[in-house]
Design a protein around this motif. Structure first.
Motif, short mmCIF file in Angstrom:
data_model
loop_
_atom_site.label_atom_id
_atom_site.label_comp_id
_atom_site.label_asym_id
_atom_site.label_seq_id
_atom_site.Cartn_x
_atom_site.Cartn_y
_atom_site.Cartn_z
N THR A 94 0.83 -1.21 0.00
CA THR A 94 0.00 0.00 0.00
C THR A 94 0.86 1.25 0.00
N SER A 143 2.43 1.67 -3.50
CA SER A 143 1.45 2.05 -4.52
C SER A 143 1.08 3.53 -4.38
N ARG A 181 -1.46 0.50 -10.28
CA ARG A 181 -0.49 0.55 -9.18
C ARG A 181 -0.93 -0.34 -8.02
N PHE A 182 -2.23 -0.54 -7.88
CA PHE A 182 -2.77 -1.40 -6.81
C PHE A 182 -3.15 -2.78 -7.35
N TRP A 211 -1.65 -5.40 -7.09
CA TRP A 211 -1.23 -6.47 -6.18
C TRP A 211 -2.40 -7.05 -5.39
N GLU A 248 0.86 -4.00 -16.19
CA GLU A 248 1.96 -3.08 -15.87
C GLU A 248 2.64 -2.58 -17.14
#
Length: 294
Positions: A140, A143, A191-192, A194, A216
């Motif tokens: 977190t 990101s 970006r998040f 994951w 990505e």
């Protein structure tokens, strides 16, 4: 396709491996950013080698399901681009003493920690536990850190008094304004990406990793357009380049108007010389009258 292009690529890639030993130019850290989006590819080099060494059959998944202590190899390969950018940021700070470069280096440092706990979590089989919690915290942080840097620094967006809300005063892609807003939203979402790994049910873990790597690459593709645009506008502000279009003619070419002006100048100079001769030879009025009679 061209020898000069291949040589440029080889030269700049080799400079990435010697970061910190030379001055960092735009092409250096721009190429480093491209490699930061190849973490999926680099981290899987070991698994590709393992599969080919083991044999492409029903047992190939053991290379990814139980890497054991060999997870460190994948982590080193994945963190190599981030380490290069961290060294480049420190080098730029040493050369310029701008604290901004250290802040940028902190982003890559947090990314290395994020990938460290990610591979530790993978090595444990994706179980819920302390490693999983720490990984989520650093993921977190990374990101938010990287997403904010993209919007505020790399793209220089979110300006308060821009003609278009949340953009910047100067835009080069004036015909594609929606693209800016699309890039802002998708950049943060990817970006998040994951969080795609967290659900226990769903697609296979390897398929999730492939989808994350593909997204990505797409994020970096759109990032390039806005990053290069912002760099060009920055060069304009610093008078390195200009947006002025060259005129279709040269100032040195004689024109019809300039010829007339030259004739007027010659006429005035001739009159001036005549006046000086008249002034030396007699009175002005007599010579003037003589000139009139002539």
């Amino acid at each position: 396709m061209f020898k000069s292009s291949r040589w440029w690529l080889v030269k700049n890639v080799s400079k990435l491996l010697t970061s910190g030993m030379h001055r960092v130019e735009f092409a250096d850290f721009w190429m480093g950013d491209q490699f930061c989006s190849l973490v999926f590819t680099l981290s899987n080099l070991y698994y590709v080698g393992c599969v080919y060494a083991t044999g492409i059959d029903d047992t190939w998944r053991r290379c990814t399901s139980n890497p054991g202590p060999r997870w460190g190899i994948a982590f080193l390969l994945a963190s190599l681009p981030l380490l290069v950018r961290l060294v480049q940021s420190v080098k730029r700070w040493v050369d310029s003493r701008l604290i901004t470069h250290l802040i940028n280096g902190g982003k890559y440092g947090s990314g290395i920690i994020y990938y460290l706990f990610y591979f530790l979590w993978r090595e444990q089989g994706g179980q819920r536990g302390p490693i999983f919690v720490v990984w989520c915290v650093f993921a977190t942080n990374y990101s938010l850190y990287a997403g904010a840097w993209d919007l505020l620094m790399d793209w220089s967006l979110l300006k308060p008094h821009a003609p278009y809300p949340l953009l910047r005063p100067n835009l080069l892609y004036n015909n594609t304004i929606p693209f800016y807003y699309f890039a802002i939203v998708t950049n943060i979402l990817i970006r998040f990406i994951w969080v795609f790994y967290i659900p226990e049910d769903g697609p296979d873990f390897i398929i999730r990793t492939f989808i994350a790597g593909l997204l990505e690459a797409l994020r970096r593709w759109q990032w390039n357009f806005l990053r290069l645009e912002n760099e060009h506008l920055g060069n304009i502000d610093q008078y390195r380049v200009t947006r002025e279009v060259p005129l279709p003619y040269s100032y040195d070419e004689p024109s019809h108007d300039s010829d007339n002006e030259d004739e007027d100048d010659d006429r005035r100079s001739t009159t001036s010389r005549s006046w000086r001769r008249a002034h030396r030879g007699g009175s002005v009025s007599d010579n003037t009258a003589a000139e009139v009679d002539a």
